[in-house]
Design a protein around this motif. Structure first.
Motif, PDB file in Angstrom:
ATOM      1  N   UNK A  68     -17.941  59.846  43.230  1.00 58.05           N
ATOM      2  CA  UNK A  68     -17.961  59.185  41.933  1.00 58.05           C
ATOM      3  C   UNK A  68     -18.802  57.933  41.907  1.00 58.05           C
ATOM      4  N   UNK A  69     -19.860  57.926  42.715  1.00 55.56           N
ATOM      5  CA  UNK A  69     -20.739  56.752  42.777  1.00 55.56           C
ATOM      6  C   UNK A  69     -21.827  56.882  41.723  1.00 55.56           C
ATOM      7  N   UNK A  70     -22.013  55.838  40.945  1.00 54.78           N
ATOM      8  CA  UNK A  70     -22.989  55.856  39.850  1.00 54.78           C
ATOM      9  C   UNK A  70     -24.402  56.057  40.390  1.00 54.78           C
ATOM     10  N   UNK A  71     -25.230  56.717  39.598  1.00 54.24           N
ATOM     11  CA  UNK A  71     -26.591  57.063  40.023  1.00 54.24           C
ATOM     12  C   UNK A  71     -27.457  55.837  40.278  1.00 54.24           C
ATOM     13  N   UNK A  72     -27.143  54.730  39.619  1.00 50.97           N
ATOM     14  CA  UNK A  72     -28.005  53.548  39.765  1.00 50.97           C
ATOM     15  C   UNK A  72     -27.733  52.788  41.060  1.00 50.97           C
ATOM     16  N   UNK A  73     -26.665  53.114  41.756  1.00 50.07           N
ATOM     17  CA  UNK A  73     -26.342  52.412  42.994  1.00 50.07           C
ATOM     18  C   UNK A  73     -27.295  52.840  44.117  1.00 50.07           C
ATOM     19  N   UNK A  74     -27.732  51.872  44.893  1.00 53.99           N
ATOM     20  CA  UNK A  74     -28.627  52.145  46.013  1.00 53.99           C
ATOM     21  C   UNK A  74     -27.785  52.439  47.258  1.00 53.99           C
ATOM     22  N   UNK A  75     -27.568  53.707  47.515  1.00 53.20           N
ATOM     23  CA  UNK A  75     -26.695  54.146  48.603  1.00 53.20           C
ATOM     24  C   UNK A  75     -27.429  55.194  49.430  1.00 53.20           C
ATOM     25  N   UNK A  76     -27.297  55.116  50.738  1.00 52.15           N
ATOM     26  CA  UNK A  76     -27.855  56.153  51.596  1.00 52.15           C
ATOM     27  C   UNK A  76     -26.809  56.543  52.642  1.00 52.15           C
ATOM     28  N   UNK A  77     -27.161  57.512  53.498  1.00 52.22           N
ATOM     29  CA  UNK A  77     -26.200  58.004  54.473  1.00 52.22           C
ATOM     30  C   UNK A  77     -25.879  56.972  55.544  1.00 52.22           C
ATOM     31  N   UNK A  78     -26.821  56.094  55.853  1.00 55.07           N
ATOM     32  CA  UNK A  78     -26.549  55.065  56.862  1.00 55.07           C
ATOM     33  C   UNK A  78     -25.510  54.085  56.339  1.00 55.07           C
ATOM     34  N   UNK A  79     -25.638  53.710  55.075  1.00 57.86           N
ATOM     35  CA  UNK A  79     -24.648  52.812  54.467  1.00 57.86           C
ATOM     36  C   UNK A  79     -23.280  53.484  54.432  1.00 57.86           C
ATOM     37  N   UNK A  80     -23.242  54.742  53.983  1.00 59.59           N
ATOM     38  CA  UNK A  80     -21.968  55.452  53.884  1.00 59.59           C
ATOM     39  C   UNK A  80     -21.323  55.571  55.261  1.00 59.59           C
ATOM     40  N   UNK A  81     -22.119  55.935  56.259  1.00 57.20           N
ATOM     41  CA  UNK A  81     -21.591  56.086  57.606  1.00 57.20           C
ATOM     42  C   UNK A  81     -21.037  54.757  58.132  1.00 57.20           C
ATOM     43  N   UNK A  82     -21.762  53.678  57.901  1.00 55.30           N
ATOM     44  CA  UNK A  82     -21.349  52.384  58.411  1.00 55.30           C
ATOM     45  C   UNK A  82     -19.971  51.991  57.890  1.00 55.30           C
ATOM     46  N   UNK A  83     -19.763  52.131  56.579  1.00 56.87           N
ATOM     47  CA  UNK A  83     -18.480  51.774  55.978  1.00 56.87           C
ATOM     48  C   UNK A  83     -17.393  52.750  56.435  1.00 56.87           C
ATOM     49  N   UNK A  84     -17.722  54.044  56.467  1.00 61.58           N
ATOM     50  CA  UNK A  84     -16.755  55.061  56.866  1.00 61.58           C
ATOM     51  C   UNK A  84     -16.243  54.831  58.287  1.00 61.58           C
ATOM     52  N   UNK A  85     -17.162  54.607  59.219  1.00 55.48           N
ATOM     53  CA  UNK A  85     -16.772  54.440  60.617  1.00 55.48           C
ATOM     54  C   UNK A  85     -16.007  53.140  60.821  1.00 55.48           C
ATOM     55  N   UNK A  86     -16.416  52.082  60.131  1.00 58.14           N
ATOM     56  CA  UNK A  86     -15.681  50.818  60.238  1.00 58.14           C
ATOM     57  C   UNK A  86     -14.228  51.000  59.788  1.00 58.14           C
ATOM     58  N   UNK A  87     -14.030  51.714  58.686  1.00 61.27           N
ATOM     59  CA  UNK A  87     -12.670  51.966  58.207  1.00 61.27           C
ATOM     60  C   UNK A  87     -11.869  52.774  59.234  1.00 61.27           C
ATOM     61  N   UNK A  88     -12.478  53.877  59.697  1.00 65.67           N
ATOM     62  CA  UNK A  88     -11.768  54.741  60.643  1.00 65.67           C
ATOM     63  C   UNK A  88     -11.348  53.979  61.894  1.00 65.67           C
ATOM     64  N   UNK A  89     -12.264  53.182  62.418  1.00 64.10           N
ATOM     65  CA  UNK A  89     -12.007  52.471  63.666  1.00 64.10           C
ATOM     66  C   UNK A  89     -10.847  51.496  63.531  1.00 64.10           C
ATOM     67  N   UNK A  90     -10.642  50.964  62.341  1.00 66.76           N
ATOM     68  CA  UNK A  90      -9.592  49.963  62.133  1.00 66.76           C
ATOM     69  C   UNK A  90      -8.375  50.533  61.419  1.00 66.76           C
ATOM     70  N   UNK A  91      -8.312  51.863  61.268  1.00 69.06           N
ATOM     71  CA  UNK A  91      -7.156  52.479  60.648  1.00 69.06           C
ATOM     72  C   UNK A  91      -7.008  52.168  59.181  1.00 69.06           C
ATOM     73  N   UNK A  92      -8.123  51.900  58.501  1.00 66.28           N
ATOM     74  CA  UNK A  92      -8.097  51.591  57.079  1.00 66.28           C
ATOM     75  C   UNK A  92      -8.419  52.847  56.273  1.00 66.28           C
ATOM     76  N   UNK A  93      -7.954  52.919  55.033  1.00 68.47           N
ATOM     77  CA  UNK A  93      -8.094  54.173  54.264  1.00 68.47           C
ATOM     78  C   UNK A  93      -9.556  54.528  53.990  1.00 68.47           C
ATOM     79  N   UNK A  94      -9.838  55.824  54.141  1.00 69.37           N
ATOM     80  CA  UNK A  94     -11.150  56.380  53.830  1.00 69.37           C
ATOM     81  C   UNK A  94     -11.007  57.200  52.554  1.00 69.37           C
ATOM     82  N   UNK A  95     -11.938  57.091  51.622  1.00 64.06           N
ATOM     83  CA  UNK A  95     -11.836  57.904  50.400  1.00 64.06           C
ATOM     84  C   UNK A  95     -11.625  59.374  50.739  1.00 64.06           C
TER      85      UNK A  95
END
Length: 425
Positions: free
Chosen positions: A242-269
């Protein structure tokens, strides 16, 4: 160039390498690293033939807060309690420039401090989990070089150990935690952690200090959206999240946030769970396209000066009979994923997996006890590697130098090429 890179999604784990460009204009992380099957028993059984002379460890910092949160999704709460330093990681240390003077300005670090994540912490900060990861890496080095092989003194001795870090708080703190684990907080003197100004940093690809590298990499960022499958996969995952088309997002950004959450036991979408393998694969596809080992110059300018320094340390150890050279046994370099990846590519041992937090590339210099010949043994995350072009895990120094000759650059040539606008790719 700045607008070009912004549109290309210049965020995520690439941010430190590109931080200088911005300024001028697990669970644990990743899958376990697979042991190299070439670490055979023949090489292991021959270890007694070799005398260890020098160890150099190039390592990634520990787990940290993300560099940028995925926009338009439920944000994790990065609260200050996640950053508390365990008491066993405390040591007496000072940060200086390479000559022992005051710590230089840190514009890349300063850029992180202009933003605040949800929960109140800054992007890119080493967490308690990350501190413990580096402490444990230090313990592994202690087991190898103090307990199993009596190579290092059990207490930190400044003449034995050289510590250098990029001028970013998470790598400085990572170096401190590693030292605490390696020497169990025992020290005969203050630990000096050396760093340098942003313009001359060689411990990551330096897009501010090397103008030609900036010119080479910029267009490659623009090409990322045209890579086979990347654009289609990105649109699909943005729609799922559900990310808006105008947002500047790539796979490196997504991976960085995803892995940081996983490593610290924080919720992942939840929508991201089914995309995890694709995110990992596409992030690696992106980084490989940026450095393109088949096109030598970008990789050479990204890591060539660092490789030359590692080789130079070994040659000086063998040639210099001074007391200082004889006493120096360990070089520690605290750096980033964007340091390790091009190094692994240059060594031709990149396994197409993003280096985990606290991953290390270790180079050991040995001498044959009978012949006096020099050999280099490389390990990645504790696993010995057979370097292509080497005749064994214990690689004759001349063979190892030949392997690196395609990418190693002495400082004069590096500076000359960086200031050039010509290309040899």
């Amino acid at each position: 160039m700045r607008n070009l890179l912004t549109k290309a999604g210049l965020f995520g784990s690439m941010s430190v390498a590109f931080g200088s460009m911005w300024w001028s204009q697990q669970k644990t992380e990743s899958d376990p690293i697979t042991p190299n099957p070439a670490s055979n028993s023949a090489d292991a059984s021959s270890a007694s033939l070799y005398e260890l002379k020098l160890v150099q460890v190039l390592f990634r910092h520990g787990a940290r807060t993300p560099l940028k949160s995925i926009p338009d999704v439920i944000e994790a709460q990065w609260v200050p309690t996640l950053l508390e330093a365990p008491p066993h990681t405390h040591i007496d240390y000072v940060v200086t420039d390479l000559e022992g003077g005051p710590r230089p300005p840190a514009p890349v670090e300063d850029s992180y401090r202009t933003k605040i994540l949800s929960g109140g912490t800054f992007p890119g900060q080493l967490t308690t989990v990350g501190m413990q990861q580096l402490y444990e890496l230090g313990e592994r080095l202690r087991k190898r070089y103090v307990e199993e092989t009596p190579f290092l003194s059990p207490t930190f001795v400044p003449t034995e150990v050289y510590v250098r870090s990029t001028n970013i708080v998470r790598t400085i703190e990572s170096a401190k935690c590693l030292i605490a684990g390696l020497f169990q907080q025992k020290q005969k003197d203050v630990v000096s952690i050396l760093t340098t100004e942003a313009e001359s940093e060689i411990l990551y690809p330096n897009y501010h200090g090397c103008q030609l590298l900036k010119l080479l990499i910029g267009p490659r960022w623009a090409e990322l959206s045209t890579l086979p499958g990347v654009a289609a996969d990105l649109q699909s995952i943005l729609s799922a999240l559900g990310i808006a088309a105008h947002q500047h997002v790539d796979f490196i950004l997504i991976r960085d946030d995803m892995v940081a959450r996983e490593t610290h036991g924080l919720p992942v979408p939840p929508a991201l769970s089914s995309w995890r393998d694709t995110v990992e694969e596409r992030a690696v596809d992106m980084i490989c396209h940026l450095y393109e080992p088949g096109k030598r110059e970008a990789l050479q300018l990204s890591v060539g000066a660092l490789l030359h320094m590692l080789l130079d340390n070994m040659e000086k150890k063998l040639e210099d009979s001074s007391a200082e050279a004889n006493s120096r046994k360990l070089f520690l370099y605290s750096a980033h994923d964007t340091t390790l990846i091009p190094c692994l590519m240059a060594l031709e041992i990149f396994d197409m997996k993003w280096p985990p937090y606290a991953a290390d590339v270790t180079l050991e210099l040995h001498q044959n006890r009978r012949t006096g010949d020099a050999f280099v043994k490389v390990s990645y995350a504790g696993q010995d590697q057979l370097i292509p072009g080497c005749s064994g895990v214990y690689c004759p120094l001349q063979e190892f130098k030949h392997v690196l000759s395609a990418h190693s650059l002495n400082p004069d040539i590096y500076r000359s090429r960086c200031n050039s606008t010509g290309r040899t790719d």
